[in-house]
Motif scaffolding. Structure first.
Motif, PDB file in Angstrom:
ATOM      1  N   PHE A 152      32.422  33.856  47.455  1.00 51.28           N
ATOM      2  CA  PHE A 152      32.513  34.960  46.489  1.00 51.28           C
ATOM      3  C   PHE A 152      33.775  35.791  46.733  1.00 51.28           C
ATOM      4  CE2 PHE A 152      28.139  33.826  45.642  1.00 51.28           C
ATOM      5  CZ  PHE A 152      28.095  33.958  44.265  1.00 51.28           C
ATOM      6  N   GLY A 168      28.205  39.491  40.759  1.00 50.07           N
ATOM      7  CA  GLY A 168      27.934  38.075  41.016  1.00 50.07           C
ATOM      8  C   GLY A 168      26.594  37.687  40.405  1.00 50.07           C
ATOM      9  N   ILE A 179      26.431  37.305  47.824  1.00 49.55           N
ATOM     10  CA  ILE A 179      26.979  38.341  46.933  1.00 49.55           C
ATOM     11  C   ILE A 179      26.874  39.706  47.598  1.00 49.55           C
ATOM     12  CG2 ILE A 179      26.680  39.528  44.715  1.00 49.55           C
ATOM     13  CD1 ILE A 179      25.605  36.878  43.558  1.00 49.55           C
TER      14      ILE A 179
END
Ligand code: B16
Ligand code: MG
Length: 219
Positions: A152, A168, A179
């Motif tokens: 991420f 996310g 996330i």
């Protein structure tokens, strides 16, 4: 105040999570190990080799094979999986996803992909979505799979987005953890994603206005 929205692929954009399960179950059966959809939740977002380790542990066979043998098994699973991918067409984009993407883009917000799957490009091509994403993190360059935030953070970085100002979207517990570890706002698609900041049951409930509303209350 939102820089970017970063999507998971398997289970969010399309239901390849189910193909992964079928492919693993086929391999597990050959080893005499039984896995079901409940066990499969633990494989979501987890890399190919780590998934294999979890399955071998489930059957108490983790010490029975050399690394070379394990790599062979993982390759075999991938062959099963790639057979399923041949069936994939643009009709397999999950409900609500194309609308959501269009709404986000209409506000000039960039979108990215954070999939640890080495087949991500093949999947995007089959769905005819490869040009839709502004940046896709390259799974081959990622050393730690979810729940580590690496994928991420790489996606945010590639988009020039601040994680703290980004969102996310994930269907897996490991993905939600990734996330949150990235300090992003986490949207969960599914039923037991307790750590998500905002949760819906299915992709067709993903409404951009509602996500923005939840995000505003979160700040
Ligand atoms: P591959 P995601 C993940 O994709 C899947 O959820 C996980 O089940 C799979 O083992 C992993 O990709 C690796 O995939 O074997 O194709 O490299 O959820 O991060 O999009
Ligand atoms: Mg997923």
């Amino acid at each position: 105040n939102i820089d970017a929205v970063v999507f998971d692929l398997d289970g969010v954009i399309t239901d390849t999570a189910h193909y992964h399960f079928l492919a693993w179950r086929q391999l597990a059966e050959e080893l005499g190990i039984v896995i079901d959809e409940v066990f499969n939740e633990r494989l979501k977002g987890v890399s190919r080799m780590d998934s294999l380790e979890l399955i071998l542990q489930e059957g108490n066979q983790q010490h029975n094979f050399s690394l070379a043998q394990k790599e062979e098994m993982a390759a075999k699973k991938n062959l099963h999986y790639c057979e399923f991918l041949k069936e994939l067409t643009p009709d397999d984009v999950l409900p609500g996803i194309l609308n959501l993407i269009a709404d986000i883009k209409s506000e000039g917000i960039s979108i990215g992909l954070a999939s640890v799957s080495k087949n991500a490009n093949t999947v995007l091509e089959a769905l005819e979505l490869q040009k839709v994403f502004d940046f896709c993190a390259d799974a081959a360059k990622i050393s730690k799979s979810k729940p580590d935030p690496e994928i991420f953070l790489t996606a945010c970085n590639g988009l020039g987005a601040l994680p703290q100002r980004s969102i996310g979207i994930e269907d897996a517990a490991a993905g939600i953890e990734a996330i949150k570890a990235s300090e992003m706002f986490a949207v969960g698609v599914g039923s037991s994603l307790h750590k998500a900041d905002y949760q819906v049951e299915n992709t067709d409930q993903l409404c951009w206005d509602k996500i923005k509303e939840a995000h505003k209350n979160w700040i």
